[in-house]
Scaffold this motif. Sequence first.
Motif, short mmCIF file in Angstrom:
data_model
loop_
_atom_site.label_atom_id
_atom_site.label_comp_id
_atom_site.label_asym_id
_atom_site.label_seq_id
_atom_site.Cartn_x
_atom_site.Cartn_y
_atom_site.Cartn_z
N TYR A 11 0.48 50.05 8.58
CA TYR A 11 0.91 48.85 9.39
C TYR A 11 0.41 49.11 11.05
O TYR A 11 0.33 50.24 11.31
CB TYR A 11 2.65 49.02 9.19
N GLN A 12 0.30 48.10 11.71
CA GLN A 12 0.19 48.34 13.12
C GLN A 12 1.23 47.32 13.66
O GLN A 12 1.67 46.32 13.12
CB GLN A 12 -1.05 48.03 13.46
N THR A 13 1.68 47.64 14.94
CA THR A 13 2.47 46.67 16.03
C THR A 13 1.59 45.78 16.37
O THR A 13 0.42 45.80 16.38
CB THR A 13 3.06 47.71 16.98
N ASP A 14 2.32 44.63 17.07
CA ASP A 14 1.47 43.57 17.67
C ASP A 14 1.46 43.93 19.04
O ASP A 14 2.27 44.51 19.87
CB ASP A 14 2.51 42.50 17.77
N ASN A 18 5.00 44.10 25.18
CA ASN A 18 5.22 45.01 26.36
C ASN A 18 6.50 45.45 25.66
O ASN A 18 7.63 45.08 26.07
CB ASN A 18 5.08 44.13 27.50
N TRP A 19 6.47 46.86 25.65
CA TRP A 19 7.63 47.48 24.94
C TRP A 19 8.82 47.62 25.91
O TRP A 19 9.93 47.23 25.65
CB TRP A 19 7.38 48.77 24.42
N ALA A 20 8.52 48.08 27.17
CA ALA A 20 9.39 48.01 28.15
C ALA A 20 10.07 46.81 28.83
O ALA A 20 11.32 46.57 29.10
CB ALA A 20 8.82 48.57 29.62
N ARG A 21 9.33 45.64 28.72
CA ARG A 21 9.77 44.31 29.02
C ARG A 21 10.95 43.87 27.71
O ARG A 21 11.56 43.25 28.23
CB ARG A 21 8.75 43.28 29.22
N ASN A 22 10.53 44.67 26.37
CA ASN A 22 11.47 44.18 25.53
C ASN A 22 12.51 45.05 25.31
O ASN A 22 13.40 45.07 24.60
CB ASN A 22 10.78 44.04 24.17
N GLY A 23 12.77 45.91 26.17
CA GLY A 23 13.76 46.83 26.45
C GLY A 23 13.50 48.09 25.39
O GLY A 23 14.48 48.83 25.28
N ASP A 24 12.38 48.35 24.93
CA ASP A 24 12.14 49.51 24.29
C ASP A 24 11.41 50.35 24.65
O ASP A 24 10.63 50.72 25.33
CB ASP A 24 10.99 48.78 23.04
N ASN A 186 -7.26 37.83 15.09
CA ASN A 186 -6.44 38.92 14.87
C ASN A 186 -5.24 38.55 15.30
O ASN A 186 -4.71 38.64 16.58
CB ASN A 186 -7.11 40.25 15.46
N PRO A 187 -3.98 38.44 14.22
CA PRO A 187 -2.68 38.07 14.89
C PRO A 187 -2.02 39.34 15.59
O PRO A 187 -0.88 39.01 16.17
CB PRO A 187 -2.01 37.89 13.56
N ASN A 188 -2.60 40.45 15.82
CA ASN A 188 -2.02 41.55 16.47
C ASN A 188 -2.86 41.80 17.60
O ASN A 188 -2.45 43.03 18.29
CB ASN A 188 -1.90 42.80 15.52
N ALA A 189 -3.61 40.95 17.95
CA ALA A 189 -4.61 41.46 18.98
C ALA A 189 -3.84 41.09 20.48
O ALA A 189 -3.30 40.20 20.71
CB ALA A 189 -5.76 40.59 19.01
N GLN A 190 -3.90 42.03 21.50
CA GLN A 190 -3.37 42.00 22.71
C GLN A 190 -3.76 40.74 23.42
O GLN A 190 -2.94 39.74 24.08
CB GLN A 190 -3.50 43.08 23.54
N GLY A 221 -11.62 47.93 28.11
CA GLY A 221 -10.49 47.89 27.06
C GLY A 221 -9.25 47.65 27.77
O GLY A 221 -9.21 48.04 29.23
N GLN A 222 -8.35 47.45 27.07
CA GLN A 222 -6.95 47.09 27.73
C GLN A 222 -6.08 48.27 27.77
O GLN A 222 -6.20 49.39 27.18
CB GLN A 222 -6.26 45.97 27.05
N LEU A 223 -5.06 48.28 28.82
CA LEU A 223 -3.92 48.94 28.65
C LEU A 223 -2.75 48.52 27.79
O LEU A 223 -2.37 47.29 28.23
CB LEU A 223 -3.38 49.23 29.95
N THR A 224 -2.50 49.03 26.70
CA THR A 224 -1.67 48.56 25.57
C THR A 224 -0.58 49.47 25.24
O THR A 224 -0.73 50.42 25.20
CB THR A 224 -2.65 48.18 24.54
N ASP A 225 0.46 48.86 24.79
CA ASP A 225 1.45 49.48 24.15
C ASP A 225 1.31 49.28 22.70
O ASP A 225 1.09 48.12 22.22
CB ASP A 225 2.95 49.00 24.37
N GLY A 226 1.36 50.23 21.81
CA GLY A 226 1.23 49.92 20.42
C GLY A 226 1.16 51.23 19.58
O GLY A 226 0.77 52.19 19.97
N ALA A 227 1.28 51.12 18.28
CA ALA A 227 1.40 52.00 17.34
C ALA A 227 0.83 51.52 15.96
O ALA A 227 0.71 50.40 15.89
CB ALA A 227 2.77 52.73 17.08
#
Lengths: 410, 410
Positions: A11-14, A18-24, A186-190, A221-227
């Motif tokens: 699995y990969q995240t979307d 932006n995790w911080a913006r989501n409070g994560d 790609n539905p998970n692409a930044q 390449g992008q600066l990205t939050d992801g796992a």
Amino acid sequence: MTSRVYVLGGYQTDFAENWARNGDELYDGFAHTVKTGVETVGIEPEQIDTAHVGNFAAELFCKQGHLGGFFAAQHPSFSGKPASRHEAACASGSIALLTAAAEIEAGRYGVAAVIGIEQMRNVPGQTAADYIGGPAMFSGHECTDVEFPWPHLFSELAEEYDKRFGIKQEHLAAIAKINFGNARRNPNAQTRRWTFTDESFTEDDEANPVIEGRIRKQDCGQLTDGAAIVFLASAERAADYVKKHGGKLEDLPYIKGWGHRTAPITYAQKIEESKDSPYVFPHVRGTIQDAFARAGIDSVDDLDGIETHDCFTSTEYMAIDHFGITEPGESWKAVEAGDIELGGRIPINASGGLIGLGHPVGATGVRMMLDSYKQVTGSAGDYQIEGAENVATLNIGGSATTTVSFVVGR
Amino acid sequence: MTSRVYVLGGYQTDFAENWARNGDELYDGFAHTVKTGVETVGIEPEQIDTAHVGNFAAELFCKQGHLGGFFAAQHPSFSGKPASRHEAACASGSIALLTAAAEIEAGRYGVAAVIGIEQMRNVPGQTAADYIGGPAMFSGHECTDVEFPWPHLFSELAEEYDKRFGIKQEHLAAIAKINFGNARRNPNAQTRRWTFTDESFTEDDEANPVIEGRIRKQDCGQLTDGAAIVFLASAERAADYVKKHGGKLEDLPYIKGWGHRTAPITYAQKIEESKDSPYVFPHVRGTIQDAFARAGIDSVDDLDGIETHDCFTSTEYMAIDHFGITEPGESWKAVEAGDIELGGRIPINASGGLIGLGHPVGATGVRMMLDSYKQVTGSAGDYQIEGAENVATLNIGGSATTTVSFVVGR
């Protein structure tokens, strides 16, 4: 012959989140990824024997290390199960995969969860550039007077190609355009919803400003939050898995081959060492050849697709000739011929790559493995390479200091 | 049966050295350690197939990550050889060893260099406390209002012993005194020339001030610059080595057994999970029992010595009953009986341990392996345990989050 290591999926995240913006926080991203990964693959938590985490710079971005310690709390049955973290800059995820696979081959464990993760958008852009700038190169000794160290070094790579073979800016721009284009599928692409104009891929300083030297905005390449998470399994445990889930072991992808080489950390020393080689980075060529040899394949023509490092367009330009798609220095021919596009001779970064899909540093190697799994199982959706049976990855840390390649297939 | 992994020997730096004061950076310590390690063991650089680096926090102390990338530049024949870095806080060195051993067992490589390294004295003390404080625990969620997080958590461990079994401060002090005493025999120990008075090991607030709760100055492991290297080899390559250097394969130590368990990262969750166990940290007991089982030994009485984590005296107090030297909660009996002293029933930390020898975080697991090698080959000099044949290690990351134990013998 060593025992096979199978890939059960993942699995990969979307990557647009932006995790911080989501409070994560980092922990939340980790927890979500493990939980959703387990559900996606349909594996019982009790079946997972060990966990490996790929991460580059959580100490800097999140004041957090020891990420193996995050795993045990994710499910009661994980408590006490061995976990650890591995790091090789942007190749961290591939090192976690290599370690997990080695332990399975050694018979230590049957099923490993491999998690790649990075949170990078919780700090200002220049801070992020500093955090990823120094630690992955020879800190304090390279690029000390440069504002953006990585764009600078990969501009130098383009310069080196120019010096040895000639290079045209339009071919770098074409690589960017392909990757951003693939990302729209790609539905998970930044960047899947980003909009560009015709000028975005030109030398128009407004639409595509210079970052450093030959590297413009769209070359990056992008600066990205992801796992991303994948589950690796021994033949015995993979057989248990297919028995339970239906299907046959022959239909399950496995790691057919791998390569891993590490060059001196400075860019200058690598270029010095390669001066008599037909390849700019002979050790990268060696890594790919090692993976091919272990997989028992003769050439890139036995592959159906490649997920490669494209931290910058020049990195992918280098990958094209190093994979043997063209003769050394002739990567532009593959770009012009449409070889690397979806539907072409050998599609590269159908996922969108680091430029289009995004680049959460420590996650990238694991995400590449997951996309290889998706391609060879026909589950890549709108970015599927038709009939893909064998896909290779190339994951690079630093200025091609750590290089890892996998061949995944059925 | 898996293939044996032999220990060819190694080298450690003088832990009393302050690298920054000597004008040395992390890279210099790394280079010195690899060079001197190769010379000490008498191995040709060409014989080394791969390198693994254990390091905790170079990103914070030295703005440097990607330490696998340091290896290739150390000798022309290393260029291109695979290298990587592994991290699990204070257990980073042991994770590097586990990975190297797994790769050898899997048949990937024949000889691995395993380097543990940390530079910590290049920043002010409170900065160092911050750097090691957060990242190895659940950063931002544990110990948020505490000045010295680790002394606080290991004071809590002593409190837990007090609550369950009772504990006396004098027994913690006795452990410190033994470790500082042993360190005087070790020419590489950070504290070998430190002087103490009788009051140093009392509750005299001037000679032995409280750091946090039950943890006083002399109860603490040191902030240390240091590195250690060991060379691991497959049976085949170990045989080549002894053939060249004289001696017999039977005389070469090997890793007889290992254990590796990881608990939830917060101290509170560990204590909650252990409330119905006779042991404060049942997963630590499990790690040790795993190592014993793989080594085919029944109990601690089959060991001749132990190198254990003693980041604080309470950590070693915990190790004593978890190794089974006493019943749970009765570690004080072993202290009083002289069991853990050199010449006692089961000497612990003959080297001086983290308190006496020093604790360069990422190096400690590798240093423990090196000291085990020295003991079982009779080459530990003035801190030799007479006739030692089997020695165990216990390396702990965080609040016993990551735990690794090895049994080394001949």
